[in-house]
Design an enzyme around this catalytic site. Structure first.
Site, PDB file in Angstrom:
ATOM      1  N   HIS A 142      26.325  69.489  26.914  1.00 58.34           N
ATOM      2  CA  HIS A 142      24.993  69.935  27.326  1.00 58.34           C
ATOM      3  C   HIS A 142      24.334  70.843  26.296  1.00 58.34           C
ATOM      4  CE1 HIS A 142      25.975  74.086  28.881  1.00 58.34           C
ATOM      5  NE2 HIS A 142      27.147  73.563  29.167  1.00 58.34           N
ATOM      6  N   ASP A 176      28.306  78.197  24.690  1.00 59.33           N
ATOM      7  CA  ASP A 176      28.372  77.302  25.844  1.00 59.33           C
ATOM      8  C   ASP A 176      27.005  76.653  26.002  1.00 59.33           C
ATOM      9  OD1 ASP A 176      28.619  76.097  28.330  1.00 59.33           O
ATOM     10  OD2 ASP A 176      28.819  77.963  29.460  1.00 59.33           O
ATOM     11  N   GLU A 189      22.510  71.270  32.519  1.00 59.21           N
ATOM     12  CA  GLU A 189      23.867  71.387  33.063  1.00 59.21           C
ATOM     13  C   GLU A 189      24.062  72.705  33.785  1.00 59.21           C
ATOM     14  OE1 GLU A 189      28.182  72.528  33.105  1.00 59.21           O
ATOM     15  OE2 GLU A 189      26.465  73.532  32.176  1.00 59.21           O
ATOM     16  N   GLU A 190      23.480  73.764  33.244  1.00 62.21           N
ATOM     17  CA  GLU A 190      23.712  75.100  33.789  1.00 62.21           C
ATOM     18  C   GLU A 190      23.091  75.310  35.170  1.00 62.21           C
ATOM     19  OE1 GLU A 190      25.784  77.063  32.688  1.00 62.21           O
ATOM     20  OE2 GLU A 190      25.965  76.911  30.515  1.00 62.21           O
ATOM     21  N   ASP A 235      32.972  70.543  26.997  1.00 60.67           N
ATOM     22  CA  ASP A 235      32.416  71.828  27.410  1.00 60.67           C
ATOM     23  C   ASP A 235      33.401  72.929  27.053  1.00 60.67           C
ATOM     24  OD1 ASP A 235      30.690  73.716  28.597  1.00 60.67           O
ATOM     25  OD2 ASP A 235      30.278  72.408  30.298  1.00 60.67           O
ATOM     26  N   HIS A 269      29.036  83.012  29.157  1.00 63.39           N
ATOM     27  CA  HIS A 269      27.770  83.445  29.763  1.00 63.39           C
ATOM     28  C   HIS A 269      27.438  84.893  29.396  1.00 63.39           C
ATOM     29  CE1 HIS A 269      27.104  80.121  32.991  1.00 63.39           C
ATOM     30  NE2 HIS A 269      27.636  79.643  31.888  1.00 63.39           N
TER      31      HIS A 269
END
Length: 330
Positions: free
Chosen positions: A64, A166, A196-197, A219, A305
């Protein structure tokens, strides 16, 4: 070079739903190495390298492009921007961080005073240096999104840190895979997915369109190797991780075992990932149409994150070798 590809993609602006700059960066890197490229209605970039065998399979890889961010919900009288999260934002980690908007407007995210409360999104605001609503509105409007400002740096020779690792690290991995593939027997489809998130939205529609025979999500996964953490049992620098399961999927045994075999043949270490939370694009592929054998190869990442997500380039290099063998074996 893998590190250069990674740095290029990390510098692109691309919160969920606004991945077009990342897609353009990917196009510039791999246009000469693929047979077709298209952007679909969801903003997924879908590239194909045609196989030499007309009866061959269609192998879909998905990484992603989007990363977490902040959407402006309001501008107050003094020019401060109220925001809401786009994806899994930690308010406590975000305080006093440098952020940037698509148009280049920069700001600092901070928290209003709190009384016996942990930081929450309702407490956060962005200061872009404006003194009034009118001045701020000349730069930013409600609905505009900010992200942690790009900040790539090295932690020793093999380890690097940046926001958006990420999942730009796996976008870089997928770029390199498409560059290295030379006349594959099977058709290889690379999906650089959107959103995706916020719920694997891009990969869901892409998998329906691509109609793969087998699929693999690419990922990051969290590490359990920092102080006072033991779960998951993933160590940075000990190799890419073959996902056994996460909250969104149980990897298809045939795909999982094919990854272990590819790692053995490539002579690189690999870890086993059992994640009690989270999800990724592999689940969207697996659930597509009548079901597709699917799995996920993960890059260990510390501090996911956050504005300083850390990976080890040795894990990336090993993962590329695994993927090349995987394609060869299918």
């Amino acid at each position: 070079m893998l590190r250069d590809t990674l740095k290029t993609l990390l510098s692109a602006y691309g919160p969920s739903g606004n991945e077009h700059a990342v897609a353009e960066a990917v196009k510039s890197l791999i246009a000469a190495h693929v047979d077709s490229m298209r952007v679909d209605a969801m903003g997924n970039l879908i590239v194909e390298k045609y196989g030499s065998d007309e009866q061959g399979k269609r192998i879909m890889f998905s990484a992603h492009m989007d990363h977490i961010g902040f959407v402006v919900t309001d501008i107050d009288d003094k020019g401060f921007l109220r925001v809401h999260n786009v994806g899994g934002i930690s308010p406590s980690i975000s305080i006093a961080r440098h952020v940037v908007f698509e148009n280049g407007t920069e700001g600092v995210i901070y928290s209003q005073p709190r009384k016996d409360e942990d930081p929450a999104m309702k407490h956060l605001f962005i200061d872009i240096g404006a003194d009034s609503r009118e001045e701020a509105a000349q730069c930013v409007q409600p609905g505009d999104m900010a992200v942690y400002a790009p900040d790539f740096f090295e932690l020793g020779s093999p380890r690097v840190a940046s926001p958006a690792m990420d999942d730009r690290c796996c976008c870089a991995l997928l770029c390199e895979l498409m560059m290295y593939l030379d006349e594959p027997r099977n058709t290889v489809v690379g999906v650089f997915s959107s959103q995706e998130e916020v719920g694997v939205r891009g990969a869901t529609t892409a998998a329906y369109s691509v109609k793969p025979d087998i699929g693999l999500g690419l990922d990051v996964t969290v590490c359990g190797d920092t102080p006072e953490l033991k779960i998951p049992a993933i160590t940075l620098g000990a190799g890419a991780a073959v996902k056994i399961m996460d909250r969104s999927m149980i990897a298809s045994p045939s795909v999982r075992e094919a990854l272990f075999l590819a790692a053995k043949q490539a002579g690189v270490p690999v870890q086993r990932e059992i994640l009690p939370f989270g999800g990724q694009d592999g689940s969207a592929i697996q659930h597509s149409r009548a079901g597709v054998p699917a799995g996920c190869l993960s890059i260990p990442c510390r501090y996911t994150h956050s504005p300083a997500e850390v990976i080890d380039m040795r894990d990336m290099e090993g993962a590329l070798k695994i993927l090349l063998k995987f394609v060869e074996n299918v």
